[in-house]
Design a protein around this motif. Structure first.
Motif, mmCIF file in Angstrom:
data_model
loop_
_atom_site.group_PDB
_atom_site.id
_atom_site.type_symbol
_atom_site.label_atom_id
_atom_site.label_comp_id
_atom_site.label_asym_id
_atom_site.label_seq_id
_atom_site.Cartn_x
_atom_site.Cartn_y
_atom_site.Cartn_z
ATOM 1 N N ALA A 1 -26.040 -3.946 -25.444
ATOM 2 C CA ALA A 1 -27.382 -3.935 -25.273
ATOM 3 C C ALA A 1 -28.030 -2.671 -24.716
ATOM 4 O O ALA A 1 -28.915 -2.375 -24.450
ATOM 5 C CB ALA A 1 -27.429 -4.930 -23.848
ATOM 6 N N LYS A 2 -27.051 -1.721 -24.379
ATOM 7 C CA LYS A 2 -27.484 -0.330 -23.844
ATOM 8 C C LYS A 2 -27.339 0.695 -25.149
ATOM 9 O O LYS A 2 -27.757 1.770 -24.923
ATOM 10 C CB LYS A 2 -26.860 -0.101 -22.796
ATOM 11 N N GLU A 3 -26.211 0.709 -25.747
ATOM 12 C CA GLU A 3 -25.876 1.701 -26.813
ATOM 13 C C GLU A 3 -25.626 1.076 -28.237
ATOM 14 O O GLU A 3 -25.273 -0.048 -28.585
ATOM 15 C CB GLU A 3 -24.643 2.278 -26.411
ATOM 16 N N ASP A 4 -26.201 1.819 -29.135
ATOM 17 C CA ASP A 4 -26.119 1.327 -30.685
ATOM 18 C C ASP A 4 -24.770 1.274 -31.327
ATOM 19 O O ASP A 4 -24.032 2.140 -30.880
ATOM 20 C CB ASP A 4 -26.972 2.360 -31.666
ATOM 21 N N PRO A 5 -24.479 0.164 -31.791
ATOM 22 C CA PRO A 5 -22.950 -0.116 -32.208
ATOM 23 C C PRO A 5 -22.545 0.908 -33.122
ATOM 24 O O PRO A 5 -21.376 1.366 -33.266
ATOM 25 C CB PRO A 5 -22.767 -1.377 -32.688
ATOM 26 N N ALA A 6 -23.586 1.510 -33.752
ATOM 27 C CA ALA A 6 -23.136 2.408 -34.941
ATOM 28 C C ALA A 6 -22.664 3.800 -34.145
ATOM 29 O O ALA A 6 -21.816 4.414 -34.475
ATOM 30 C CB ALA A 6 -24.188 2.916 -35.770
#
Length: 366
Positions: free
Chosen positions: A59-64
């Motif tokens: 919810a806070k960091e792009d999975p990529a």
């Protein structure tokens, strides 16, 4: 690199932590979420090396961006042997220097093995100073769930007293399990594979949950309902999940007890950053402690509790290791008189078994 205790049963438990089997592993975050995210990335990196499919939710960091920062695996056996030889040389040098400082009454006692035998080591080696190569990421099949994107694409919903973020995440996991053929009730069309699910900072405010803000949250059972449904999905699928939870922010202890009961493995990380232990000579070689709160037990209705209470971790330049923490045999040369009271209290908590007996409250008597 991970270190575990000797014995087939304990090796199996640490294999569950690495993701070899359907399980829910809860990783209680440290205060600044530094080392818990490192374990989180180790779990995902192990899946890439083993050829597993990945599902990364945050919810806070792009999975990529999370995948780009995974540690690089060490496939070169010569380099791995070189690292092991270097560690052995350093250990033998330290033992030779400490042999003159050991009291005569402890010289004939068996030494505590910090690391297990090579046969007990599982998984692969990783270099935390380097990132995984783009070529290896391209060959990995992975799925993403970024909550801000999901909330912008779909209208907000709320069902069964569960937040919208949890509901969307469960729907996405269920869709991937059935669409990609990870459902255990039906044979896979292709070669069997495992789905590794990684969920970052579950229960934080970013997920729409308020359990970290107040002692009496609005939806007190929202997180526990999510975990209950998630366990059902994992039990009937070829998948394993690791979840990081900001346990130090959750004020209601009853919620944490329910979350612990709904997890197969619960490991807590206590970092020394910003605490008194950061300057304590007892912990000078380590960056924090690992507390094993719960480990799975087969064919039993109750959970098992680890008998080892003194596990610590250290982050070297390239390796992250988990070792057994033990007190030095002689404290007079390295510890001031004012700090011996703290060491006496630490001795009781760690159960080091070094044979020391605290006399009074101000000093240790050997």
């Amino acid at each position: 690199k991970r270190s575990c205790e000797e014995g087939p049963a304990l090796v199996f438990r640490w294999r569950l932590l690495l993701g070899y089997g359907p399980s829910v592993c809860q990783d209680e975050e440290d205060k600044y979420s530094i080392y818990s995210n490192l374990l989180f990335k180790y779990f995902l990196a192990e899946g890439i090396v083993c050829g597993h499919n990945l599902f990364v939710a945050s919810a806070k960091e792009d999975p990529a961006d999370i995948l780009k920062e995974l540690p690089a695996p060490l496939f070169d056996d010569a380099h791995k042997n070189q690292v092991n030889e270097k560690e052995t040389a350093i250990k033998s040098k330290q033992e030779s220097q400490e042999s003159m400082k050991i009291a005569w009454r402890y010289q004939n006692l068996p030494r505590i093995e910090v690391s297990p035998a090579a046969s007990a080591r599982i998984g692969h080696y990783y270099d935390v100073s380097k990132m995984v190569s783009p070529e290896l990421l391209q060959s990995t099949k992975w799925h993403r769930f970024f909550l801000p994107e999901e909330m912008s694409l779909h209208p907000e919903i709320k069902t069964c007293n569960m937040t919208c973020g949890y509901t969307r995440l469960l729907q996405s996991i269920q869709r991937i399990i059935y669409r990609e053929g990870f459902d255990g009730s039906y044979p896979q069309k292709k070669q069997k594979n495992i789905l590794r699910i990684g969920i970052q900072s579950l229960g934080s405010v970013l997920w729409g949950d308020d359990i970290c803000c107040t002692d009496n949250p609005e939806d007190i059972y929202s997180l526990t309902k999510f975990l209950y449904v998630l366990r059902g999905l994992l039990r009937m699928s070829l998948s394993a999940c690791i979840i990081t939870v900001p346990a130090h922010l959750i004020q209601n202890k009853a919620i944490m007890e329910r979350v612990t009961n709904l997890s197969d493995t619960v490991v807590g990380l206590e970092s020394f950053i910003g605490s008194e232990r950061e300057t304590n000579p007892l912990y000078k070689d380590y960056q924090g402690l690992i507390h094993v709160h719960k480990i799975p037990r087969l064919n039993s209705l109750i959970c098992d509790v680890s008998g080892t209470k003194d596990l610590a971790f250290r982050l070297k330049r390239k390796l992250f290791t988990i070792e057994r923490l033990h007190l030095p045999p002689d404290l007079s040369d390295t510890v001031s008189r004012s700090s011996k009271q703290d060491l006496a209290e630490s001795t009781k908590l760690l159960r080091s078994g070094c044979g020391a007996m605290a006399i009074g409250k101000k000093h240790l008597d050997f």
